[in-house]
Design a protein around this motif. Structure first.
Motif, PDB file in Angstrom:
ATOM      1  N   VAL A  96       0.720  -1.213  -0.112  1.00 12.29           N
ATOM      2  CA  VAL A  96       0.043   0.006  -0.108  1.00 12.29           C
ATOM      3  C   VAL A  96       0.991   1.221  -0.055  1.00 12.29           C
ATOM      4  CG1 VAL A  96      -0.215   0.074   2.551  1.00 12.29           C
ATOM      5  CG2 VAL A  96      -1.892   1.180   1.156  1.00 12.29           C
ATOM      6  N   LYS A  97       0.504   2.399  -0.529  1.00  8.74           N
ATOM      7  CA  LYS A  97       1.317   3.595  -0.863  1.00  8.74           C
ATOM      8  C   LYS A  97       1.456   4.252   0.547  1.00  8.74           C
ATOM      9  CE  LYS A  97       3.801   6.338  -3.232  1.00  8.74           C
ATOM     10  NZ  LYS A  97       3.164   7.218  -4.289  1.00  8.74           N
ATOM     11  N   ILE A  98       0.281   4.328   1.339  1.00  9.93           N
ATOM     12  CA  ILE A  98       0.298   4.906   2.550  1.00  9.93           C
ATOM     13  C   ILE A  98      -1.141   4.783   3.169  1.00  9.93           C
ATOM     14  CG2 ILE A  98      -0.242   7.087   1.747  1.00  9.93           C
ATOM     15  CD1 ILE A  98       1.502   8.336   4.196  1.00  9.93           C
ATOM     16  N   THR A  99      -1.123   4.559   4.542  1.00  8.79           N
ATOM     17  CA  THR A  99      -2.504   4.346   5.341  1.00  8.79           C
ATOM     18  C   THR A  99      -2.251   4.676   6.589  1.00  8.79           C
ATOM     19  OG1 THR A  99      -4.284   3.004   5.654  1.00  8.79           O
ATOM     20  CG2 THR A  99      -2.234   1.764   5.084  1.00  8.79           C
ATOM     21  N   PRO A 100      -3.075   5.157   7.358  1.00 13.12           N
ATOM     22  CA  PRO A 100      -2.928   5.116   8.811  1.00 13.12           C
ATOM     23  C   PRO A 100      -3.523   3.720   9.397  1.00 13.12           C
ATOM     24  CG  PRO A 100      -5.002   6.226   8.205  1.00 13.12           C
ATOM     25  CD  PRO A 100      -4.428   5.869   6.920  1.00 13.12           C
ATOM     26  N   ASP A 101      -3.909   2.859   8.689  1.00 13.11           N
ATOM     27  CA  ASP A 101      -4.682   1.702   9.069  1.00 13.11           C
ATOM     28  C   ASP A 101      -3.899   0.445   8.561  1.00 13.11           C
ATOM     29  OD1 ASP A 101      -7.871   3.164   8.734  1.00 13.11           O
ATOM     30  OD2 ASP A 101      -6.579   3.153  10.452  1.00 13.11           O
ATOM     31  N   TYR A 102      -2.621   0.400   8.873  1.00 14.67           N
ATOM     32  CA  TYR A 102      -1.684  -0.589   8.317  1.00 14.67           C
ATOM     33  C   TYR A 102      -2.424  -2.249   8.790  1.00 14.67           C
ATOM     34  CZ  TYR A 102       1.743   2.467   7.038  1.00 14.67           C
ATOM     35  OH  TYR A 102       2.275   3.638   6.308  1.00 14.67           O
ATOM     36  N   TRP A 103      -3.260  -2.156   9.610  1.00 16.75           N
ATOM     37  CA  TRP A 103      -3.627  -3.476  10.264  1.00 16.75           C
ATOM     38  C   TRP A 103      -4.773  -3.916   9.296  1.00 16.75           C
ATOM     39  CZ3 TRP A 103      -8.719  -2.637  11.046  1.00 16.75           C
ATOM     40  CH2 TRP A 103      -9.070  -1.634  11.289  1.00 16.75           C
ATOM     41  N   SER A 104      -5.322  -3.171   8.279  1.00 17.17           N
ATOM     42  CA  SER A 104      -6.555  -3.442   7.418  1.00 17.17           C
ATOM     43  C   SER A 104      -6.324  -4.219   6.090  1.00 17.17           C
ATOM     44  CB  SER A 104      -7.434  -2.451   7.672  1.00 17.17           C
ATOM     45  OG  SER A 104      -8.654  -2.662   6.563  1.00 17.17           O
ATOM     46  N   ALA A 105      -6.572  -5.229   6.195  1.00 12.76           N
ATOM     47  CA  ALA A 105      -6.431  -5.752   4.702  1.00 12.76           C
ATOM     48  C   ALA A 105      -7.065  -4.931   3.686  1.00 12.76           C
ATOM     49  CB  ALA A 105      -6.748  -7.358   4.617  1.00 12.76           C
ATOM     50  N   LEU A 106      -8.124  -4.392   3.978  1.00  7.91           N
ATOM     51  CA  LEU A 106      -8.888  -3.512   2.769  1.00  7.91           C
ATOM     52  C   LEU A 106      -8.240  -2.672   2.373  1.00  7.91           C
ATOM     53  CD1 LEU A 106     -12.540  -3.446   4.546  1.00  7.91           C
ATOM     54  CD2 LEU A 106     -11.580  -4.790   2.932  1.00  7.91           C
ATOM     55  N   GLU A 107      -7.238  -1.955   3.101  1.00  7.44           N
ATOM     56  CA  GLU A 107      -6.288  -0.770   2.680  1.00  7.44           C
ATOM     57  C   GLU A 107      -5.169  -1.333   1.516  1.00  7.44           C
ATOM     58  OE1 GLU A 107      -6.492   2.389   3.860  1.00  7.44           O
ATOM     59  OE2 GLU A 107      -8.225   1.564   4.796  1.00  7.44           O
ATOM     60  N   TYR A 108      -4.863  -2.406   1.588  1.00  4.50           N
ATOM     61  CA  TYR A 108      -3.977  -2.900   0.398  1.00  4.50           C
ATOM     62  C   TYR A 108      -4.466  -2.853  -1.059  1.00  4.50           C
ATOM     63  CZ  TYR A 108      -1.017  -3.135   4.578  1.00  4.50           C
ATOM     64  OH  TYR A 108      -0.592  -2.991   5.698  1.00  4.50           O
ATOM     65  N   ASP A 109      -3.491  -2.309  -1.717  1.00  8.98           N
ATOM     66  CA  ASP A 109      -3.756  -2.524  -3.179  1.00  8.98           C
ATOM     67  C   ASP A 109      -3.270  -3.613  -3.966  1.00  8.98           C
ATOM     68  OD1 ASP A 109      -2.539   0.879  -2.671  1.00  8.98           O
ATOM     69  OD2 ASP A 109      -5.041   0.288  -3.112  1.00  8.98           O
ATOM     70  N   TYR A 110      -2.269  -4.060  -3.422  1.00 12.06           N
ATOM     71  CA  TYR A 110      -1.613  -5.459  -4.335  1.00 12.06           C
ATOM     72  C   TYR A 110      -1.221  -6.425  -3.452  1.00 12.06           C
ATOM     73  CZ  TYR A 110      -0.783  -1.443  -7.361  1.00 12.06           C
ATOM     74  OH  TYR A 110      -1.026  -0.172  -8.296  1.00 12.06           O
ATOM     75  N   TRP A 111      -1.323  -7.707  -3.831  1.00 13.78           N
ATOM     76  CA  TRP A 111      -1.206  -8.920  -2.974  1.00 13.78           C
ATOM     77  C   TRP A 111      -0.321  -9.876  -3.608  1.00 13.78           C
ATOM     78  CZ3 TRP A 111      -2.385  -9.250   1.906  1.00 13.78           C
ATOM     79  CH2 TRP A 111      -3.448  -8.108   2.297  1.00 13.78           C
ATOM     80  N   GLY A 112       0.552 -10.642  -3.113  1.00 13.29           N
ATOM     81  CA  GLY A 112       1.251 -11.807  -3.451  1.00 13.29           C
ATOM     82  C   GLY A 112       0.319 -12.967  -3.408  1.00 13.29           C
TER      83      GLY A 112
END
Length: 121
Positions: A96-112
């Motif tokens: 994710v580029k930047i987020t205050p909620d690193y714990w939330s999977a919904l914030e992430y744009d890309y996955w392995g």
């Protein structure tokens, strides 16, 4: 854009594993996190590291897991020590580029694609 997770395996309780996540150059300035998902459970946060090296850990990971990154190698590592059977899951890395909620999977744009970790007692 690509994330490639590796390093999973089958170990005994108390042993260690080191996971790796390699990202494509277009994600150079992204935070990278590890999540895990056990059968029948939701994906849960494990740890995250920002581009500048700031780290965040879920409570169960503190003291046992260490996240680090080598920007020259486009790689984030998750060193897991004193593994327990409850650590058994598929481990995914996300970006994710930047987020205050690193714990939330919904914030992430890309996955392995995920790597399986199995810990037996």
């Amino acid at each position: 854009v690509q994330l490639q997770a590796s390093g999973g395996g089958s170990v005994q309780a108390g042993e260690s594993l080191k996971l790796s996540c390699v990202w494509s150059r277009s994600l150079d300035y992204h935070a990278i996190a590890w999540f895990r998902q056990a059968p029948g459970k939701e994906r849960e946060f494990v740890a995250a590291i920002t581009y500048r090296g700031g780290t965040y850990y879920e409570d169960f990971a503190k003291g046992r897991f260490t996240i680090s990154r080598d920007n020259a190698k486009n790689t984030v590592y998750l060193q897991m020590n004193v593994l327990k059977p409850e650590d058994t899951a598929v481990y995914y890395c996300g970006a994710v580029k930047i987020t205050p909620d690193y714990w939330s999977a919904l914030e992430y744009d890309y996955w392995g694609q995920g790597t399986q970790v199995t810990v037996s007692s």
